[in-house]
Design an enzyme around this catalytic site. Structure first.
Site, PDB file in Angstrom:
ATOM      1  N   SER A  21       0.856  -1.183   0.000  1.00  0.00           N
ATOM      2  CA  SER A  21       0.000   0.000   0.000  1.00  0.00           C
ATOM      3  C   SER A  21       0.890   1.230   0.000  1.00  0.00           C
ATOM      4  CB  SER A  21      -0.885   0.014   1.255  1.00  0.00           C
ATOM      5  OG  SER A  21      -1.532   1.252   1.429  1.00  0.00           O
TER       6      SER A  21
ATOM      7  N   TYR B  55      -1.916   0.415  10.642  1.00  0.00           N
ATOM      8  CA  TYR B  55      -1.853  -0.052   9.253  1.00  0.00           C
ATOM      9  C   TYR B  55      -0.509   0.309   8.643  1.00  0.00           C
ATOM     10  CZ  TYR B  55      -3.532  -0.972   4.483  1.00  0.00           C
ATOM     11  OH  TYR B  55      -3.700  -1.463   3.211  1.00  0.00           O
TER      12      TYR B  55
END
Length: 265
Positions: free
Chosen positions: A144, A157
């Protein structure tokens, strides 16, 4: 770019395992590869969703939890019995919570690390002997843009994706002697049916705000097409890192939101 690069060749592998296949990017990747004639083993926890995907695409489905050692061993056994693979595509992952560090929940952080990092590690370890034996194996890890820069409310995250990115970079260095191709795909804002909803603990209103006013977030199909392209290039071509974002997201800290878009929605 040479147009010939996008054409399948005898050098291109045709057998893949895709994790996270029950939804979103994983599901779209299974569709993209089977449409191109690949044999695909589709792995996810939700058996009923996998069965529907199998009926649609012809994929061989394996309901399993990639964080469980017994399940990983079963996946390896079933794939081996089914003829093996030369491409491992680690899509499974996700985010839970959007709290700042001061309010972060240890159970959310633990889940994110287990799924994004340990799940990737366990599957990769299990299949490395098979991929090495191929002498033209590929591992593609979906990380990501959260692996590139931290942001407020994203620490858990960020931490998981930074770790998964480090794993990917180390793997590339360690396995090059086996002619293993290691690719990292780093999407920015992707609107899927579950990612933001899961992150916001099922709060539909909070999940909708993630994409509020953004003209055209990426779709699961957009990312799957990039994955498909990367793994179908001739094996000597390694796209080490592919960062993709919607045009409206110039950076993690700069997203154009337009009230007129919200009104149209």
């Amino acid at each position: 770019m040479n147009a010939q690069l996008n054409k399948p060749t005898t050098d291109v592998p045709q057998r893949a395992l895709v994790t996270g296949a029950s939804t979103g990017i994983g599901q779209a990747t299974v569709r993209a590869l089977t449409a191109q004639g690949w044999q695909v083993f589709a792995v996810a926890r939700r058996a009923e969703r996998l069965e529907r995907l199998a009926a649609e695409t012809g994929a061989i489905v394996i309901p399993a939890d990639i964080t469980e050692d017994a399940d990983v061993a079963r996946i390896l056994a079933e794939v081996t019995a089914g003829g093996g693979i030369d491409t491992l595509i680690n899509i499974a992952g996700g985010a839970r919570g959007a709290e700042k560090v001061a309010e972060g929940k240890s159970e959310d952080w633990d889940w994110m690390y287990r799924v994004n990092v340990l799940g990737t590690m366990k599957l990769t370890q299990a299949f490395l002997p098979m991929l090495r034996a191929e002498r033209r194996g590929t591992v593609l890890n979906l990380t990501s843009t959260a692996a590139l820069v931290a942001y407020e409310g994203g620490a858990g995250y960020n931490a998981a994706k930074f770790a998964q990115r480090a794993l990917t970079q180390a793997l590339r260095l360690e396995e090059v002697e086996h002619n293993l191709r290691v690719i990292e795909v780093l999407p920015g804002m992707v609107q899927t049916e579950e990612f933001a909803l899961n992150r916001m603990a099922g709060n539909k209103e909070a999940a909708a705000k993630v994409y509020q006013g953004v003209a055209a977030p990426l779709t699961a199909e957009d990312v799957a097409e990039v994955v498909r392209y990367a793994v179908t290039l001739p094996h000597h071509v390694n796209l080490d890192e592919i960062v993709l974002r919607p045009v409206a997201q110039a950076a993690a800290h700069k997203v154009i939101r337009n009230a007129r878009v919200e009104a149209q929605d």
